[in-house]
Design an enzyme around this catalytic site. Structure first.
Site, short mmCIF file in Angstrom:
data_model
loop_
_atom_site.label_atom_id
_atom_site.label_comp_id
_atom_site.label_asym_id
_atom_site.label_seq_id
_atom_site.Cartn_x
_atom_site.Cartn_y
_atom_site.Cartn_z
N TYR A 224 37.42 7.35 -52.77
CA TYR A 224 38.14 5.67 -52.09
C TYR A 224 39.32 5.29 -51.98
O TYR A 224 38.86 5.14 -51.07
CB TYR A 224 37.05 5.39 -53.51
CG TYR A 224 35.81 5.30 -53.70
CD1 TYR A 224 35.29 6.18 -54.40
CD2 TYR A 224 35.32 4.35 -52.68
CE1 TYR A 224 34.23 5.64 -54.62
CE2 TYR A 224 33.81 3.86 -52.73
CZ TYR A 224 33.49 5.09 -54.01
OH TYR A 224 31.73 5.00 -53.76
N GLN B 78 26.09 -5.26 -46.10
CA GLN B 78 26.20 -4.77 -47.48
C GLN B 78 27.48 -3.90 -47.24
O GLN B 78 28.23 -2.80 -48.20
CB GLN B 78 25.28 -3.88 -47.50
CG GLN B 78 23.20 -3.89 -47.33
CD GLN B 78 22.55 -3.51 -47.02
OE1 GLN B 78 22.04 -2.44 -48.03
NE2 GLN B 78 21.88 -3.85 -45.88
N ASN B 79 28.29 -3.99 -46.33
CA ASN B 79 29.68 -3.58 -45.29
C ASN B 79 30.81 -3.55 -46.66
O ASN B 79 30.52 -4.70 -47.38
CB ASN B 79 29.55 -3.55 -44.45
CG ASN B 79 28.46 -2.62 -43.62
OD1 ASN B 79 27.63 -1.98 -43.77
ND2 ASN B 79 28.97 -3.03 -42.12
N VAL B 80 31.22 -2.35 -47.43
CA VAL B 80 32.58 -2.59 -47.91
C VAL B 80 33.68 -3.16 -47.20
O VAL B 80 35.25 -2.70 -47.47
CB VAL B 80 33.09 -1.90 -48.91
CG1 VAL B 80 32.04 -2.00 -49.75
CG2 VAL B 80 32.74 -0.65 -48.21
N HIS C 214 27.58 -5.81 -51.71
CA HIS C 214 28.08 -4.60 -52.43
C HIS C 214 29.87 -4.90 -52.55
O HIS C 214 30.45 -3.05 -52.73
CB HIS C 214 27.79 -2.70 -51.54
CG HIS C 214 26.08 -3.21 -50.74
ND1 HIS C 214 25.73 -2.16 -50.22
CD2 HIS C 214 25.59 -3.41 -52.30
CE1 HIS C 214 24.69 -2.40 -50.35
NE2 HIS C 214 23.69 -3.02 -51.39
N CYS D 124 39.09 -3.42 -62.89
CA CYS D 124 39.28 -3.11 -64.20
C CYS D 124 37.69 -2.95 -64.57
O CYS D 124 36.68 -3.60 -64.19
CB CYS D 124 39.94 -3.51 -65.20
SG CYS D 124 39.83 -2.78 -66.52
N CYS E 213 37.84 -4.68 -68.33
CA CYS E 213 37.69 -5.83 -68.24
C CYS E 213 37.50 -6.88 -66.60
O CYS E 213 36.90 -6.07 -66.21
CB CYS E 213 38.89 -6.37 -68.54
SG CYS E 213 39.52 -6.39 -67.76
N CYS F 230 44.90 -0.81 -66.07
CA CYS F 230 44.67 -2.02 -65.89
C CYS F 230 45.65 -3.08 -65.96
O CYS F 230 46.36 -3.18 -67.73
CB CYS F 230 43.71 -2.89 -66.42
SG CYS F 230 43.29 -4.54 -66.75
N SER G 158 19.16 0.72 -42.45
CA SER G 158 18.47 1.42 -42.32
C SER G 158 17.37 0.97 -43.41
O SER G 158 16.09 0.69 -42.75
CB SER G 158 18.30 2.75 -43.24
OG SER G 158 19.18 2.85 -44.20
#
Ligand code: APR
Length: 286
Positions: A101, A134-136, A157, A165, A168, A185, A227
């Site tokens: 990520y 839906q894209n980040v 999304h 965190c 929390c 965090c 899709s």
């Protein structure tokens, strides 16, 4: 025999339509030669300031160099990767997950909106538009900053720009924090993770409910580069249809939503949307 006559007639119509495009005009129009009749139908549906729900998938960012998930060259073609998008993996393979990520977050520094993003922001000024993505990535927001106009955008999304965190409710937009170092965090000491929604997790209630509300009242649902396989996002066009909206799909390939779409434009959003925008603007001026 009849088939070949019919084919000849259709061919004639398309050629005739394409002949309407003077050779010197915008090459994008020429590249959309085959799609012109469908683009024209879509423009007639979108003229006159309708209420539009736009359902966006990874295809909209593909021409900016962001890989889609499924299909050839999709992220999931690498089996090693697919399990990194499920919440359970955060307990079993956290280091690998956060490293992956963090790489995707760093990629955000070097990608830019494509003509599809810019044209969508242009379209959103021709009616009452709400975008449910839906894209980040942040490419639609970047295009809206460039245009000085931002429609309502709901991220179903989540977003790669934010970190939150795992324990929390701490959440902050911070693209500079290196998640691969597994930072804690500042509020509760729990593990920080990207602000995206993983498989096995629920979607942000506000974004989903507001998008569903718009779907129930939309005149048109514009489906861009998805899709249509992932729920509940894929239920938005279905809901809009059940409430009487006209569905327009832009996708170079068949999707799970093609069958329920009233107008299907088989092309890339970066090539189709600029032409569609021009046509809607022309019709709104008539
Ligand atoms: N323009 C328009 N559509 C395109 C383009 C393009 N240039 N390139 C590819 N597409 C289409 C593909 O044909 C495909 O139908 O985009 C779609 C991408 O589909 P997916 O890879 O399944 O992506 P998406 O629908 O956004 O996935 C939904 O699944 O894995 C999860 O969280 C992830 O948000 C994602 C969700």
């Amino acid at each position: 025999m009849l088939k070949s006559i019919a084919r000849a007639v259709v061919r004639k119509v398309i050629d005739r339509a394409a002949d309407l495009v003077p050779p010197m005009l915008d090459p994008r129009l020429r590249s959309q030669r085959m799609n012109l009749p469908a683009i024209d139908r879509a423009a007639h549906v979108l003229k006159g300031k309708p209420r539009v729900l736009v359902c966006v998938g990874s295809g909209l960012s593909a021409e900016s160099g962001v890989p889609t998930f499924r299909g050839p060259g999709g992220i999931y073609s690498d089996e090693e990767i697919a399990h990194l998008t499920h919440v359970d993996t955060f307990e079993t393979d956290r280091e690998h997950m956060l490293r992956w990520y963090q790489e995707r977050r760093e990629q955000l520094h070097s990608i830019h909106p494509n003509p599809g993003h810019h044209a969508l922001i242009g379209l959103s000024q021709t009616g009452e538009y709400t975008v449910s993505t839906q894209n980040v990535d942040h490419l639609l927001e970047a295009a809206s900053d460039a245009a000085g106009f931002r429609p309502r955008i709901y991220h179903l999304h989540g977003s790669l720009l934010s970190v939150r965190c795992h324990q929390c409710d701490y959440e902050v937009e911070d693209l500079h924090l290196d998640l691969s170092k597994q930072p804690g965090c500042p509020k509760c000491g729990g593990p920080l993770r990207p602000g995206v929604v993983w498989f096995g997790e629920t979607l942000p209630e506000d974004a989903l409910e507001k998008s569903m509300e718009v779907a129930r009242n939309a005149d048109v649902c514009l489906i861009l580069g998805t899709s249509g396989l992932v729920y509940p996002a894929a239920a938005l066009p279905e809901t809009a249809r059940r409430h009487g909206a006209t569905l327009i799909e832009v996708n170079p390939h068949l999707s799970a939503l093609s069958d329920i779409s009233d107008v299907v434009i088989r092309g890339k959003t970066g090539e189709v949307l600029p032409v569609l925008l021009r046509r809607v603007q022309d019709l709104n001026q008539d």
